[in-house]
Design an enzyme around this catalytic site. Sequence first.
Site, PDB file in Angstrom:
ATOM      1  N   ASP A 140       0.770  -1.323   0.072  1.00 47.96           N
ATOM      2  CA  ASP A 140       0.011  -0.102  -0.088  1.00 47.96           C
ATOM      3  C   ASP A 140       0.989   1.307   0.072  1.00 47.96           C
ATOM      4  O   ASP A 140       0.454   2.076   0.852  1.00 47.96           O
ATOM      5  CB  ASP A 140      -0.969  -0.098   1.116  1.00 47.96           C
ATOM      6  CG  ASP A 140      -1.927  -1.335   1.099  1.00 47.96           C
ATOM      7  OD1 ASP A 140      -1.728  -2.002   0.080  1.00 47.96           O
ATOM      8  OD2 ASP A 140      -2.789  -1.232   1.911  1.00 47.96           O
ATOM      9  N   CYS A 179      -1.765  -2.532   7.551  1.00 48.05           N
ATOM     10  CA  CYS A 179      -1.767  -3.376   6.413  1.00 48.05           C
ATOM     11  C   CYS A 179      -0.481  -4.447   6.550  1.00 48.05           C
ATOM     12  O   CYS A 179      -0.250  -5.629   6.081  1.00 48.05           O
ATOM     13  CB  CYS A 179      -2.096  -2.785   5.132  1.00 48.05           C
ATOM     14  SG  CYS A 179      -3.625  -2.542   5.047  1.00 48.05           S
ATOM     15  N   LYS A 210      -6.927  -4.977  -2.923  1.00 42.76           N
ATOM     16  CA  LYS A 210      -7.602  -5.652  -1.982  1.00 42.76           C
ATOM     17  C   LYS A 210      -8.497  -4.511  -1.297  1.00 42.76           C
ATOM     18  O   LYS A 210      -8.696  -3.421  -1.678  1.00 42.76           O
ATOM     19  CB  LYS A 210      -6.739  -6.290  -0.865  1.00 42.76           C
ATOM     20  CG  LYS A 210      -5.959  -4.757  -0.234  1.00 42.76           C
ATOM     21  CD  LYS A 210      -5.199  -5.172   0.904  1.00 42.76           C
ATOM     22  CE  LYS A 210      -4.215  -4.217   1.277  1.00 42.76           C
ATOM     23  NZ  LYS A 210      -4.994  -3.020   2.056  1.00 42.76           N
TER      24      LYS A 210
HETATM   25  C1  VGL Z   1      -4.514   0.834   5.814  1.00 44.05           C
HETATM   26  C2  VGL Z   1      -6.260   1.952   7.013  1.00 44.05           C
HETATM   27  C3  VGL Z   1      -7.136   1.764   6.247  1.00 44.05           C
HETATM   28  C4  VGL Z   1      -3.141   0.156   5.158  1.00 44.05           C
HETATM   29  C5  VGL Z   1      -5.822   0.729   4.932  1.00 44.05           C
HETATM   30  O1  VGL Z   1      -2.793   0.182   4.177  1.00 44.05           O
HETATM   31  O2  VGL Z   1      -2.596   0.095   6.280  1.00 44.05           O
HETATM   32  N1  VGL Z   1      -4.945   1.610   7.020  1.00 44.05           N
HETATM   33  N2  VGL Z   1      -6.787   1.110   5.312  1.00 44.05           N
END
Ligand code: VGL
Length: 199
Positions: free
Chosen positions: A18, A143, A104
């Site tokens: 991410d 994540c 995802k």
């Molecule tokens: C994430 C919060 C909400 C992440 C994703 O990638 O860690 N954190 N969505």
Amino acid sequence: MEDPSVAIGPGDALVLVDVQNDFLPGGALAVPDGDAVVPRLSRLAGRFATLGLPVFATRDWHPPDHCSFREQGGPWPPHCIAHTEGAAFAAQLALPAATRIVSKATRAAADAYSGFEGTDLDEHLRAAGAARLFVGGLATDYCVLNTVRDALRLGYRVIVLTDAIRAVDVTPGDGERAIAEMVRLGAKMSDTRGGAPAC
Ligand code: VGL
Ligand code: ZN
């Protein structure tokens, strides 16, 4: 990598978690100092590509009415809405041409912090012959933690890239606790230069 046990070679894969604009400073769900991971992961991705080793990049890829958003009763501001600039990978992230992108949390009704959850990541890692994963990206306490937890459960060895992860730290110490948890579960900690001081 100076520590020979983390020298990269056959059977290794790089998993970038991410590294998206909304998680960088200025983004919708900015992770403090999140941009620090970008050059480090870019450099390491280049080394994997040069060695012919696989690189995977996960991305949070939400619909506009995703259940994790506050408007829907979730904990987060809207972020990483599919096809928006906020969901794009960091502009400075140098992804090798063969990088496999894994989206995802693409459906409104379910969140997924792990790159393995509801995706074909495991299948493609196995097809690529990966046994050990180097994991870095954002965020340490969400994540990254959940991706590492699933990877270990699925039988991969895991090296977490300590200089190329950053935490949201909703509660101070969340990032440190996530690191301790990953160690407890069997992950090894290294940095992108294998123990040398971070640049
Ligand atoms: C994430 C919060 C909400 C992440 C994703 O990638 O860690 N954190 N969505
Ligand atoms: Zn999300």
